[in-house]
Write an enzyme that holds these catalytic residues in place. Structure first.
Site, PDB file in Angstrom:
ATOM      1  N   GLU A 102      40.789  40.523  46.095  1.00 58.00           N
ATOM      2  CA  GLU A 102      40.793  39.342  46.962  1.00 58.00           C
ATOM      3  C   GLU A 102      39.491  38.562  46.833  1.00 58.00           C
ATOM      4  O   GLU A 102      39.499  37.327  46.833  1.00 58.00           O
ATOM      5  CB  GLU A 102      41.018  39.767  48.413  1.00 58.00           C
ATOM      6  CG  GLU A 102      42.428  40.279  48.687  1.00 58.00           C
ATOM      7  CD  GLU A 102      42.617  40.771  50.105  1.00 58.00           C
ATOM      8  OE1 GLU A 102      43.764  40.806  50.572  1.00 58.00           O
ATOM      9  OE2 GLU A 102      41.611  41.141  50.752  1.00 58.00           O
ATOM     10  N   ASP A 155      41.742  36.690  51.070  1.00 53.92           N
ATOM     11  CA  ASP A 155      42.965  37.121  51.740  1.00 53.92           C
ATOM     12  C   ASP A 155      43.837  35.914  52.087  1.00 53.92           C
ATOM     13  O   ASP A 155      45.052  35.927  51.878  1.00 53.92           O
ATOM     14  CB  ASP A 155      42.595  37.910  53.001  1.00 53.92           C
ATOM     15  CG  ASP A 155      43.810  38.418  53.751  1.00 53.92           C
ATOM     16  OD1 ASP A 155      44.456  39.363  53.264  1.00 53.92           O
ATOM     17  OD2 ASP A 155      44.129  37.870  54.827  1.00 53.92           O
ATOM     18  N   GLU A 210      35.985  38.292  50.358  1.00 50.98           N
ATOM     19  CA  GLU A 210      37.238  39.025  50.605  1.00 50.98           C
ATOM     20  C   GLU A 210      38.022  38.360  51.733  1.00 50.98           C
ATOM     21  O   GLU A 210      39.245  38.202  51.659  1.00 50.98           O
ATOM     22  CB  GLU A 210      36.922  40.472  50.955  1.00 50.98           C
ATOM     23  CG  GLU A 210      38.131  41.306  51.349  1.00 50.98           C
ATOM     24  CD  GLU A 210      37.745  42.454  52.267  1.00 50.98           C
ATOM     25  OE1 GLU A 210      38.600  42.873  53.058  1.00 50.98           O
ATOM     26  OE2 GLU A 210      36.597  42.922  52.190  1.00 50.98           O
ATOM     27  N   ASP A 239      40.321  44.987  48.037  1.00 49.33           N
ATOM     28  CA  ASP A 239      39.339  44.058  48.608  1.00 49.33           C
ATOM     29  C   ASP A 239      38.606  43.302  47.494  1.00 49.33           C
ATOM     30  O   ASP A 239      38.361  42.094  47.612  1.00 49.33           O
ATOM     31  CB  ASP A 239      38.323  44.816  49.462  1.00 49.33           C
ATOM     32  CG  ASP A 239      38.922  45.352  50.750  1.00 49.33           C
ATOM     33  OD1 ASP A 239      40.049  44.951  51.096  1.00 49.33           O
ATOM     34  OD2 ASP A 239      38.259  46.179  51.407  1.00 49.33           O
TER      35      ASP A 239
END
Length: 246
Positions: A131, A59, A55, A128
């Protein structure tokens, strides 16, 4: 990767996700890891890994891929307008919407406690996971593959050229614009602490303004805590000055 640390991914689920992503994994264990929520790992013991590291990487990959796409699509927009567009596209609600289109909630390996609390349909969990899946694509196939996934998955969300400048701005964007106009500098955000169990963490973030003022706030994700801290800073900016005692 430790043996037996990642759950085996069902062949049907993996195939469905690969078709939706437009990408076939050489190493499907990366996809399985991306779909492993920390609550499942915690309930299963210390050998189990989960998707939080992916995650973190996802991002950054997502921000770069969306930035590149916007940069190429909207050649006449200025930096501030591109920043506002990117902020909307990578927001938690936006990513959760895309995760639902992939049916990621149903594919997640999740602990029983988190599942009972509605984790499979929680925006923060879904964004999350999205990502993390993008990071898995990046790790497996490189940035070109991740960028192609972003271009495909975000296709319903890319704004039309005539409405490229959004009317609504989030709190972080508004605060940044004010600080850049006033101080030619931007606010800085940092994580102070996180509290609570893995499935229900609360994050405390502080925003530091160029003039030295700071505002702290909490949220169920770092992004939400940052937005709340920015909102508090904006409220202070708009509040009338208090009379001093004489």
């Amino acid at each position: 990767m430790k043996k037996n640390s990642v759950h085996m991914l069902d062949e049907v689920v993996a195939g469905r996700l690969e078709r939706a992503l437009g990408y076939r994994f050489a190493n499907r264990s990366l996809l399985a890891l991306a779909l492993t929520h920390s609550s499942w790992a915690n309930e299963g013991g210390s050998l189990r890994q989960h998707n939080e590291r992916l995650e973190f990487l996802g991002d950054a990959v997502l921000e770069l891929a969306v930035s590149k796409e916007l940069f190429e699509r909207f050649t006449r927009l200025r930096e501030g307008e591109l920043t506002r567009l990117r902020s909307q596209l990578v927001s938690t609600p936006s990513l959760a919407r895309l995760a639902r289109s992939l049916d990621l909630g149903r594919a997640l390996f999740m602990g029983r406690g988190e599942e009972r609390q509605g984790g499979r349909d929680r925006d923060a969990v879904l964004s999350d996971a999205f990502e993390a899946v993008l990071a898995a694509v990046y790790e497996d196939g490189g940035f070109a593959a991740a960028h192609a996934c972003v271009r495909k998955l975000f296709s319903p969300l890319w704004p039309k050229r005539e409405d490229a400048s959004p009317r609504h701005k989030d709190f972080k964007t508004l605060l940044q614009e004010i600080m850049q106009q006033r101080y030619r500098d931007r606010p800085l955000y940092r994580l102070l602490a996180s509290h609570g169990p893995e499935h229900a963490k609360v994050f405390e973030v502080v925003v530091s303004l160029p003039d030295g003022r700071e505002y702290a706030a909490c949220g169920t994700s770092c992004k939400k805590a940052e937005q709340e801290a920015a909102r508090l800073a904006l409220e202070a900016e708009q509040a009338p000055p208090q009379a001093t005692a004489r």
